[in-house]
Design a protein around this motif. Structure first.
Motif, PDB file in Angstrom:
ATOM      1  N   GLU A  56     -17.726  34.845  69.029  1.00  0.00           N
ATOM      2  CA  GLU A  56     -18.630  33.799  68.549  1.00  0.00           C
ATOM      3  C   GLU A  56     -20.074  34.278  68.480  1.00  0.00           C
ATOM      4  O   GLU A  56     -20.909  33.668  67.797  1.00  0.00           O
ATOM      5  CB  GLU A  56     -18.541  32.553  69.436  1.00  0.00           C
ATOM      6  N   LYS A  57     -20.385  35.358  69.183  1.00  0.00           N
ATOM      7  CA  LYS A  57     -21.717  35.963  69.100  1.00  0.00           C
ATOM      8  C   LYS A  57     -21.793  36.974  67.962  1.00  0.00           C
ATOM      9  O   LYS A  57     -22.738  36.965  67.174  1.00  0.00           O
ATOM     10  CB  LYS A  57     -22.065  36.636  70.434  1.00  0.00           C
ATOM     11  N   LEU A  58     -20.803  37.863  67.897  1.00  0.00           N
ATOM     12  CA  LEU A  58     -20.772  38.870  66.847  1.00  0.00           C
ATOM     13  C   LEU A  58     -19.337  39.351  66.686  1.00  0.00           C
ATOM     14  O   LEU A  58     -18.712  39.787  67.653  1.00  0.00           O
ATOM     15  CB  LEU A  58     -21.682  40.054  67.195  1.00  0.00           C
ATOM     16  N   SER A  59     -18.830  39.239  65.470  1.00  0.00           N
ATOM     17  CA  SER A  59     -17.464  39.662  65.196  1.00  0.00           C
ATOM     18  C   SER A  59     -17.362  41.186  65.238  1.00  0.00           C
ATOM     19  O   SER A  59     -18.353  41.901  65.067  1.00  0.00           O
ATOM     20  CB  SER A  59     -17.020  39.142  63.822  1.00  0.00           C
ATOM     21  N   ARG A 235     -23.104  30.528  58.468  1.00  0.00           N
ATOM     22  CA  ARG A 235     -23.718  30.168  59.754  1.00  0.00           C
ATOM     23  C   ARG A 235     -23.342  28.753  60.151  1.00  0.00           C
ATOM     24  O   ARG A 235     -23.054  28.480  61.333  1.00  0.00           O
ATOM     25  CB  ARG A 235     -25.234  30.295  59.641  1.00  0.00           C
ATOM     26  N   LEU A 238     -20.028  28.760  61.679  1.00  0.00           N
ATOM     27  CA  LEU A 238     -19.899  29.721  62.776  1.00  0.00           C
ATOM     28  C   LEU A 238     -19.065  30.935  62.388  1.00  0.00           C
ATOM     29  O   LEU A 238     -18.340  31.504  63.216  1.00  0.00           O
ATOM     30  CB  LEU A 238     -19.295  29.038  64.020  1.00  0.00           C
ATOM     31  N   THR A 240     -19.508  34.313  61.950  1.00  0.00           N
ATOM     32  CA  THR A 240     -20.392  35.465  62.123  1.00  0.00           C
ATOM     33  C   THR A 240     -19.926  36.680  61.330  1.00  0.00           C
ATOM     34  O   THR A 240     -20.736  37.535  60.960  1.00  0.00           O
ATOM     35  CB  THR A 240     -20.489  35.840  63.613  1.00  0.00           C
ATOM     36  N   ASP A 241     -18.615  36.742  61.048  1.00  0.00           N
ATOM     37  CA  ASP A 241     -18.119  37.871  60.263  1.00  0.00           C
ATOM     38  C   ASP A 241     -18.673  37.843  58.843  1.00  0.00           C
ATOM     39  O   ASP A 241     -19.092  38.876  58.304  1.00  0.00           O
ATOM     40  CB  ASP A 241     -16.589  37.879  60.257  1.00  0.00           C
ATOM     41  N   VAL A 243     -21.432  36.298  57.950  1.00  0.00           N
ATOM     42  CA  VAL A 243     -22.873  36.540  58.073  1.00  0.00           C
ATOM     43  C   VAL A 243     -23.165  38.035  58.070  1.00  0.00           C
ATOM     44  O   VAL A 243     -24.072  38.511  57.366  1.00  0.00           O
ATOM     45  CB  VAL A 243     -23.423  35.877  59.354  1.00  0.00           C
TER      46      VAL A 243
END
Length: 274
Positions: A56-59, A235, A238, A240-241, A243
């Motif tokens: 959830e922070k960075l894929s 975004r 959610l 992140t991938d 993004v």
């Protein structure tokens, strides 16, 4: 006492072999430059696989790659790419024309510098991204705001480098051209403009970087299409991938345009000593 070239040539050894200049070797890209990027991606994948980096922070890189293939197959990435490229192209063309024109006028003429340079320097100190609310009030939330933001970011680096390049021309070369009977136009074409070309190309590289930065901000603030819109929409869900996919596309576009300018620089500045 004069030295004649005939005497010098007569002393040369006729049996000596002629010096043939060696062709310049092309520099091959070093594989060592890939060590740190590949290492960072590997550490990123390891951190994601071990749970040190929550999805959830960075894929993970693999997830980002799968998301890139997904949005590419759906057509979203292609449509966003074309729209963003059109915006940055239009903004760059407008900003480059204004920046080069003002730089030439300010660099060549004293009255041009007195009239043009003070307002340009005042505007240059303003954070152009802070002008977004004012641009929205003036031009709305359509394409004009995004294109003008890119143009504004492009104009200042080009203006500064073109102005500096023209003013930095070696006066001895100008005097030599004048002594040889060159007209003002010939001195400008054969001496001043070639001398100003290296700084102008540096300004071109800087302005392209600023152009992508301005486009990112413009598309993430108010847009209904483009790569920035794709990032903003991801975004909200959610993703992140997706993004990261958008950011990678921005980075690749910036690297490609910079490489094109560097290629142009190598071809245009063949006369410069390496």
């Amino acid at each position: 006492m004069s030295i004649s070239t005939t005497g010098v040539l007569s002393r040369a050894d006729p049996a000596a072999p002629a010096q043939v200049p060696r062709p310049a070797r092309r520099r091959r890209p070093s594989l060592r430059r890939w060590i740190s990027p590949v290492g960072l991606i590997a550490l990123w994948q390891i951190a994601s696989s071990t749970g040190l980096l929550p999805p959830e922070k960075l894929s993970s890189p693999w997830t980002v790659l799968q998301a890139g293939v997904e949005v590419a197959r759906s057509g979203e990435l292609g449509d966003a790419f074309v729209i963003s490229l059109g915006r940055v192209g239009a903004g760059f063309a407008l900003g480059a024309a204004v920046g080069i024109l003002l730089g030439v006028v300010s660099g060549l003429f004293r009255w041009g510098e007195a009239l043009v340079d003070p307002p340009v320097q005042m505007l240059r100190t303003l954070p152009f991204l802070g002008l977004i609310p004012l641009f929205i009030l003036w031009f709305g939330i359509g394409e004009e705001t995004k294109i003008l933001l890119v143009a504004l970011g492009v104009a200042f680096p080009l203006y500064l480098n073109v102005h500096s390049g023209i003013r930095g021309t070696d006066e001895r070369l100008v005097d030599a051209a004048r002594a040889l009977g060159f007209s003002r136009g010939e001195r400008l074409w054969h001496v001043v403009l070639p001398g100003a070309l290296p700084p102008a190309l540096v300004g071109l590289r800087q302005s392209l970087g600023v152009a992508w930065l301005a486009l990112i901000v413009g598309e993430t603030v108010n847009a209904d299409a483009g790569i920035g819109y794709l990032i903003t929409n991801a975004r909200d869900f959610l993703r992140t991938d997706v993004v990261v996919v958008g950011l990678v596309v921005y980075a690749v576009l910036g690297l490609v345009t910079d490489a094109l300018v560097r290629l142009l620089e190598r071809r245009a500045l063949r006369w410069r000593a390496r």
